[in-house]
Design a protein around this motif. Structure first.
Motif, PDB file in Angstrom:
ATOM      1  N   SER A 172      -5.793   3.276   6.319  1.00 56.39           N
ATOM      2  CA  SER A 172      -7.040   3.801   5.785  1.00 56.39           C
ATOM      3  C   SER A 172      -7.157   3.487   4.287  1.00 56.39           C
ATOM      4  N   ARG A 173      -6.027   3.552   3.594  1.00 58.18           N
ATOM      5  CA  ARG A 173      -6.035   3.242   2.158  1.00 58.18           C
ATOM      6  C   ARG A 173      -6.368   1.774   1.896  1.00 58.18           C
ATOM      7  N   TYR A 221      -1.959   4.784   5.556  1.00 56.24           N
ATOM      8  CA  TYR A 221      -1.753   3.504   4.862  1.00 56.24           C
ATOM      9  C   TYR A 221      -2.861   2.521   5.212  1.00 56.24           C
ATOM     10  N   ILE A 251       0.822  -1.206   0.000  1.00 59.13           N
ATOM     11  CA  ILE A 251       0.000   0.000   0.000  1.00 59.13           C
ATOM     12  C   ILE A 251       0.857   1.256   0.000  1.00 59.13           C
ATOM     13  N   GLN A 286     -10.025   1.275   2.492  1.00 60.94           N
ATOM     14  CA  GLN A 286     -10.809   1.798   1.358  1.00 60.94           C
ATOM     15  C   GLN A 286     -10.771   0.842   0.167  1.00 60.94           C
TER      16      GLN A 286
END
Ligand SMILES: *Cc1c(COP(=O)(O)O)cnc(C)c1O
Length: 232
Positions: free
Chosen positions: A180-181, A178, A130, A184
């Motif tokens: 959170s990505r 990171y 990520i 998502q």
């Protein structure tokens, strides 16, 4: 390290997990603790096992094999980079239940082949890079959907979710973007119809932030066991 110290480490970790889980509006059942026992002695593993820890993470096949001979009734998770020539040894271990680090089609095919030989299925997570760091293993985020499509051909491999490692960071808060990505990405893929219940993210330094961002599996070594030994 005496048992009082191990017990208080366990209490601390469990309490921090509980508080982070509550901050994320979930319950403790939603987050599994994977005790990362790599380079740790068997006594400590037994200690945690006797106190109800079920999942233990190892990052070397040989070490997992050795420990599995000595200690039974453990649900092992393989969390390290997996070489294809080691897959046949890993899949023989019936108590190895989850591989966190699937990151290529060639590896997936070998895992499927060895699972079939052992007459079993194996659950896997796809490791995602990520942060985009060159030093990190894992698939680029944009390639995950296509990879998931391809994996449907493999009958003995069951994808359960995504895994990532945040870059080395000074403060846990810096790892949040990171995590959170990855959360998502999971959400986006689920909207497209992929089933990805698990999100393996968070280690000793950053597990609370990872839980706040939706982690369902935290891989914790040092906070539980103390510093790793050179040899287990
Ligand atoms: C070693 C390791 C961990 C645990 O690290 P700690 O900082 O000791 O909690 C977690 N995940 C992976 C993939 C590891 O290799």
């Amino acid at each position: 390290m005496n048992s009082n110290e191990l017990q208080s480490r366990l209490n601390l970790v469990k309490n921090s997990i509980k508080e982070a889980v509550e901050r994320s509006g979930r319950t403790v059942k939603d987050v599994k603790l994977i005790a990362v026992s790599k380079q740790q002695v068997l006594d400590k593993i037994s200690f945690f096992k006797e106190r109800g820890i079920v999942f233990f993470g190892e990052n070397r096949v040989q070490e997992l094999i050795e420990k599995n001979k000595e200690i039974t009734d453990i649900n092992w998770h393989f969390i390290g980079h997996l070489q294809r020539n080691k897959v046949k040894y890993l899949l023989r271990i019936g108590s190895c239940k989850l591989i966190h680090s699937l990151d290529s089609w060639r590896l997936a095919k070998e895992i499927d082949k060895q699972a079939r030989k052992n007459n079993r299925k194996i659950a896997v997570l796809i490791q995602v890079n990520i942060s985009g760091e060159e030093s990190k293993f894992g698939l680029e985020p944009d390639l995950v959907a296509g990879f998931l499509d391809k994996l449907q051909q493999l009958e003995n491999v069951e994808v359960k979710g995504l895994m990532t490692m945040a870059p080395y960071i000074e403060t846990p808060e810096d790892a949040r973007p990171y995590f959170s990505r990855l959360a998502q990405l999971k959400h986006k893929l689920q909207l497209k119809g992929y089933s990805l219940p698990e999100l393996s993210m968070g280690m000793t330094n950053d597990f609370e932030v990872a839980i706040e961002e939706g982690s369902t599996m935290v891989r914790i070594g040092t906070a539980l066991f103390g510093k790793r030994e050179d040899r287990p």
